[in-house]
Design a protein around this motif. Structure first.
Motif, PDB file in Angstrom:
ATOM      1  N   ASP A 274       0.815  -1.219   0.000  1.00 17.83           N
ATOM      2  CA  ASP A 274       0.000   0.000   0.000  1.00 17.83           C
ATOM      3  C   ASP A 274       0.846   1.265   0.000  1.00 17.83           C
ATOM      4  O   ASP A 274       0.370   2.344   0.348  1.00 17.83           O
ATOM      5  CB  ASP A 274      -0.949   0.004   1.204  1.00 17.83           C
ATOM      6  CG  ASP A 274      -0.218   0.041   2.536  1.00 17.83           C
ATOM      7  OD1 ASP A 274       1.022  -0.150   2.544  1.00 17.83           O
ATOM      8  OD2 ASP A 274      -0.872   0.255   3.567  1.00 17.83           O
ATOM      9  N   MET A 275       2.097   1.156  -0.410  1.00 14.82           N
ATOM     10  CA  MET A 275       3.002   2.305  -0.421  1.00 14.82           C
ATOM     11  C   MET A 275       2.375   3.514  -1.126  1.00 14.82           C
ATOM     12  O   MET A 275       1.928   3.411  -2.267  1.00 14.82           O
ATOM     13  CB  MET A 275       4.302   1.936  -1.147  1.00 14.82           C
ATOM     14  CG  MET A 275       5.345   3.053  -1.160  1.00 14.82           C
ATOM     15  SD  MET A 275       6.724   2.674  -2.271  1.00 14.82           S
ATOM     16  CE  MET A 275       7.282   1.110  -1.604  1.00 14.82           C
ATOM     17  N   PRO A 276       2.331   4.676  -0.469  1.00 14.30           N
ATOM     18  CA  PRO A 276       1.833   5.872  -1.148  1.00 14.30           C
ATOM     19  C   PRO A 276       2.684   6.179  -2.381  1.00 14.30           C
ATOM     20  O   PRO A 276       3.910   6.261  -2.296  1.00 14.30           O
ATOM     21  CB  PRO A 276       1.975   6.968  -0.090  1.00 14.30           C
ATOM     22  CG  PRO A 276       1.929   6.233   1.211  1.00 14.30           C
ATOM     23  CD  PRO A 276       2.639   4.933   0.956  1.00 14.30           C
ATOM     24  N   THR A 277       2.014   6.334  -3.512  1.00 15.61           N
ATOM     25  CA  THR A 277       2.695   6.526  -4.795  1.00 15.61           C
ATOM     26  C   THR A 277       2.067   7.721  -5.496  1.00 15.61           C
ATOM     27  O   THR A 277       0.889   7.699  -5.838  1.00 15.61           O
ATOM     28  CB  THR A 277       2.569   5.263  -5.660  1.00 15.61           C
ATOM     29  OG1 THR A 277       3.125   4.143  -4.940  1.00 15.61           O
ATOM     30  CG2 THR A 277       3.307   5.422  -6.971  1.00 15.61           C
ATOM     31  N   VAL A 278       2.849   8.774  -5.669  1.00 18.48           N
ATOM     32  CA  VAL A 278       2.362  10.006  -6.282  1.00 18.48           C
ATOM     33  C   VAL A 278       2.762  10.009  -7.750  1.00 18.48           C
ATOM     34  O   VAL A 278       3.954   9.910  -8.077  1.00 18.48           O
ATOM     35  CB  VAL A 278       2.923  11.247  -5.565  1.00 18.48           C
ATOM     36  CG1 VAL A 278       2.370  12.524  -6.207  1.00 18.48           C
ATOM     37  CG2 VAL A 278       2.590  11.213  -4.073  1.00 18.48           C
ATOM     38  N   VAL A 279       1.779  10.106  -8.633  1.00 19.28           N
ATOM     39  CA  VAL A 279       2.013  10.049 -10.073  1.00 19.28           C
ATOM     40  C   VAL A 279       1.754  11.422 -10.685  1.00 19.28           C
ATOM     41  O   VAL A 279       0.641  11.960 -10.567  1.00 19.28           O
ATOM     42  CB  VAL A 279       1.106   8.996 -10.741  1.00 19.28           C
ATOM     43  CG1 VAL A 279       1.358   8.953 -12.244  1.00 19.28           C
ATOM     44  CG2 VAL A 279       1.336   7.611 -10.118  1.00 19.28           C
ATOM     45  N   PHE A 280       2.773  11.985 -11.322  1.00 19.99           N
ATOM     46  CA  PHE A 280       2.640  13.288 -11.972  1.00 19.99           C
ATOM     47  C   PHE A 280       2.215  13.067 -13.413  1.00 19.99           C
ATOM     48  O   PHE A 280       2.937  12.435 -14.194  1.00 19.99           O
ATOM     49  CB  PHE A 280       3.957  14.071 -11.881  1.00 19.99           C
ATOM     50  CG  PHE A 280       4.268  14.506 -10.488  1.00 19.99           C
ATOM     51  CD1 PHE A 280       3.880  15.755 -10.041  1.00 19.99           C
ATOM     52  CD2 PHE A 280       4.907  13.647  -9.607  1.00 19.99           C
ATOM     53  CE1 PHE A 280       4.134  16.150  -8.740  1.00 19.99           C
ATOM     54  CE2 PHE A 280       5.162  14.030  -8.299  1.00 19.99           C
ATOM     55  CZ  PHE A 280       4.776  15.289  -7.864  1.00 19.99           C
ATOM     56  N   ILE A 305      -1.834   8.629  -5.480  1.00 12.36           N
ATOM     57  CA  ILE A 305      -2.207  10.049  -5.510  1.00 12.36           C
ATOM     58  C   ILE A 305      -1.720  10.595  -6.850  1.00 12.36           C
ATOM     59  O   ILE A 305      -0.538  10.448  -7.196  1.00 12.36           O
ATOM     60  CB  ILE A 305      -1.555  10.836  -4.353  1.00 12.36           C
ATOM     61  CG1 ILE A 305      -2.006  10.259  -2.999  1.00 12.36           C
ATOM     62  CG2 ILE A 305      -1.890  12.311  -4.457  1.00 12.36           C
ATOM     63  CD1 ILE A 305      -0.948   9.438  -2.325  1.00 12.36           C
ATOM     64  N   ALA A 306      -2.605  11.168  -7.611  1.00 15.83           N
ATOM     65  CA  ALA A 306      -2.231  11.712  -8.913  1.00 15.83           C
ATOM     66  C   ALA A 306      -2.197  13.234  -8.850  1.00 15.83           C
ATOM     67  O   ALA A 306      -3.031  13.854  -8.170  1.00 15.83           O
ATOM     68  CB  ALA A 306      -3.226  11.263  -9.983  1.00 15.83           C
ATOM     69  N   VAL A 307      -1.232  13.822  -9.536  1.00 18.94           N
ATOM     70  CA  VAL A 307      -1.152  15.275  -9.687  1.00 18.94           C
ATOM     71  C   VAL A 307      -1.410  15.569 -11.153  1.00 18.94           C
ATOM     72  O   VAL A 307      -0.609  15.199 -12.022  1.00 18.94           O
ATOM     73  CB  VAL A 307       0.219  15.822  -9.259  1.00 18.94           C
ATOM     74  CG1 VAL A 307       0.252  17.346  -9.414  1.00 18.94           C
ATOM     75  CG2 VAL A 307       0.534  15.425  -7.820  1.00 18.94           C
ATOM     76  N   THR A 321      -6.790   9.584  -4.918  1.00 18.75           N
ATOM     77  CA  THR A 321      -7.033  11.019  -4.768  1.00 18.75           C
ATOM     78  C   THR A 321      -6.340  11.759  -5.901  1.00 18.75           C
ATOM     79  O   THR A 321      -5.209  11.426  -6.265  1.00 18.75           O
ATOM     80  CB  THR A 321      -6.479  11.542  -3.430  1.00 18.75           C
ATOM     81  OG1 THR A 321      -7.015  10.771  -2.354  1.00 18.75           O
ATOM     82  CG2 THR A 321      -6.844  13.012  -3.228  1.00 18.75           C
ATOM     83  N   LEU A 322      -7.015  12.756  -6.453  1.00 19.24           N
ATOM     84  CA  LEU A 322      -6.409  13.648  -7.437  1.00 19.24           C
ATOM     85  C   LEU A 322      -6.052  14.959  -6.746  1.00 19.24           C
ATOM     86  O   LEU A 322      -6.905  15.585  -6.105  1.00 19.24           O
ATOM     87  CB  LEU A 322      -7.375  13.925  -8.591  1.00 19.24           C
ATOM     88  CG  LEU A 322      -6.907  14.963  -9.619  1.00 19.24           C
ATOM     89  CD1 LEU A 322      -5.704  14.444 -10.411  1.00 19.24           C
ATOM     90  CD2 LEU A 322      -8.049  15.354 -10.566  1.00 19.24           C
ATOM     91  N   LEU A 323      -4.793  15.351  -6.856  1.00 19.79           N
ATOM     92  CA  LEU A 323      -4.380  16.687  -6.423  1.00 19.79           C
ATOM     93  C   LEU A 323      -4.486  17.585  -7.652  1.00 19.79           C
ATOM     94  O   LEU A 323      -3.654  17.518  -8.553  1.00 19.79           O
ATOM     95  CB  LEU A 323      -2.948  16.661  -5.882  1.00 19.79           C
ATOM     96  CG  LEU A 323      -2.720  15.811  -4.629  1.00 19.79           C
ATOM     97  CD1 LEU A 323      -1.268  15.905  -4.173  1.00 19.79           C
ATOM     98  CD2 LEU A 323      -3.666  16.207  -3.509  1.00 19.79           C
ATOM     99  N   PRO A 324      -5.540  18.412  -7.730  1.00 19.20           N
ATOM    100  CA  PRO A 324      -5.819  19.140  -8.971  1.00 19.20           C
ATOM    101  C   PRO A 324      -4.983  20.408  -9.112  1.00 19.20           C
ATOM    102  O   PRO A 324      -4.805  21.165  -8.154  1.00 19.20           O
ATOM    103  CB  PRO A 324      -7.307  19.487  -8.828  1.00 19.20           C
ATOM    104  CG  PRO A 324      -7.514  19.621  -7.350  1.00 19.20           C
ATOM    105  CD  PRO A 324      -6.570  18.637  -6.701  1.00 19.20           C
ATOM    106  N   VAL A 325      -4.460  20.622 -10.301  1.00 16.75           N
ATOM    107  CA  VAL A 325      -3.733  21.851 -10.605  1.00 16.75           C
ATOM    108  C   VAL A 325      -4.471  22.597 -11.708  1.00 16.75           C
ATOM    109  O   VAL A 325      -5.305  22.038 -12.411  1.00 16.75           O
ATOM    110  CB  VAL A 325      -2.274  21.572 -11.011  1.00 16.75           C
ATOM    111  CG1 VAL A 325      -1.535  20.822  -9.916  1.00 16.75           C
ATOM    112  CG2 VAL A 325      -2.202  20.789 -12.313  1.00 16.75           C
TER     113      VAL A 325
END
Length: 363
Positions: A274-280, A305-307, A321-325
């Motif tokens: 379940d490692m947190p993985t942030v995808v740009f 988490i997607a950016v 979760t989407l981190l919206p820009v």
């Protein structure tokens, strides 16, 4: 009894610096644009064939984030490389052979001894040299033929946020003015590219409003994780590296960055599942690959988490979760938006862990 001085760093400074980014971009753009144009005319950039951008930490991350811009706007080969690699393994550059190279040394503090050594070595080997720094009379500024000083005021101790944006802005303008000098861009095209860059300030302001609450939610979910992984490619790889650095600096969390494709060959096997993985995943050349990686990582149980651009429904569905820009920004400039999410996320995680920036090695 040994007394230790209190840390000069505070968590409150991180969101303050993030909130200042849009105003900084508006204020700094005309100053930086004018300074770079003047340097371009003095340094003879019309003959450049290659640009090497070097630094460490945030400075190297800025180099990685702007590599595509040198290709697009400057029409030159660009190599972002750490100072140690360049010093010990770099090849010599000789003007007389026709391989005209500009070495750009980036150091916000101006005190990085490796950047100083690299600029001095490059000059002896025939390269043009340029320093990008926030300190005018610094060792780095003196080591280069010319220096571009980041026009920032009121800086307080903080993991680099405002300085990172100023470095990005300066490197983008160097790329644009190289393109103008070499004839890769006409005057109208170069002016339009600069105006487009200045207009990103509006998208940065929108991102500040969009993403802070989402970063707080993500921090609540992942603050207890022992490690985090950031994934991106192209400019997004620079954003991934920068975000990992902010998590380490602000929260003492082990975070690392990897290329999207390399993840599937290596870290896909890593635990915990379940490692947190942030995808740009900004709109651009590797957005579809980023989307596929996000889907695969979530299928494997990762906390994804997607950016990405606000309103990207596919990306939102692929991630937890989407981190919206903000939207409408070309891929080359996307790191200016991703840095907002990086700062807020690092600050929120540090807050939940009760940690102060750069406190890991303090007694």
């Amino acid at each position: 009894m040994t007394m230790t001085s209190p840390s000069p760093y505070t968590l409150a400074e991180i969101p303050r610096q993030v909130a200042a980014l849009s105003a900084d971009l508006r204020a700094c753009y005309p100053v930086v644009a004018d300074a770079v144009r003047r340097r371009a005319s003095k340094q003879g950039w019309d003959g450049l064939l290659r640009v090497v951008v070097t630094g460490n930490g945030d400075s190297l991350h800025a180099a990685l984030a702007t590599e595509m811009a040198f290709h697009t706007f400057g029409g030159v080969a660009c190599e972002p490389v750490s100072t140690l690699r360049l010093l010990e393994y770099g090849t010599p550059w000789e003007r007389r052979t026709g391989v005209h190279t500009l070495v750009v040394g980036v150091s916000a503090s101006g005190g990085n001894a490796r950047v100083v050594d690299t600029l001095a070595r490059a000059a002896t080997q025939g390269a043009w040299t340029l320093a990008v720094t926030s300190t005018a009379d610094s060792a780095v500024a003196r080591a280069a033929e010319h220096a571009l000083v980041l026009p920032l005021t009121g800086l307080l101790p903080c993991p680099g946020i405002r300085t990172f944006q100023a470095s990005l802005l300066t490197l983008y303008m160097v790329a644009i003015e190289i393109g103008r000098a070499r004839g890769h861009l006409g005057d109208r095209e170069a002016d339009d590219a600069g105006a487009e860059l200045a207009a990103v300030a509006d998208a940065v302001a929108a991102t500040v409003d969009l993403v802070r609450h989402s970063c707080a939610q993500v921090a609540e979910q992942v603050a207890g994780s022992p490690m985090m992984l950031m994934l991106g490619s192209g400019p997004g790889y620079g954003s991934a590296q920068f975000t990992a650095a902010k998590l380490v600096e602000a929260a003492g969390v082990f975070a690392a960055a990897q290329d999207l494709e390399e993840w599937e060959h290596v870290e896909v096997l890593a635990r915990p599942r379940d490692m947190p993985t942030v995808v740009f995943a900004p709109p651009g050349r590797t957005r579809q690959r980023a989307l596929a990686v996000a889907r695969q990582a979530r299928t494997l149980g990762r906390t994804v988490i997607a950016v990405g651009e606000d309103g990207d429904s596919e990306l939102a569905a692929a991630a937890r979760t989407l981190l919206p820009v903000g939207g409408g920004v070309r891929e080359e400039f996307s790191p200016l938006l991703a840095q907002v999410a990086a700062g807020y996320l690092a600050g929120e995680i540090a807050s939940r862990l009760g940690r102060v920036p750069f406190s890991t090695n303090r007694p």
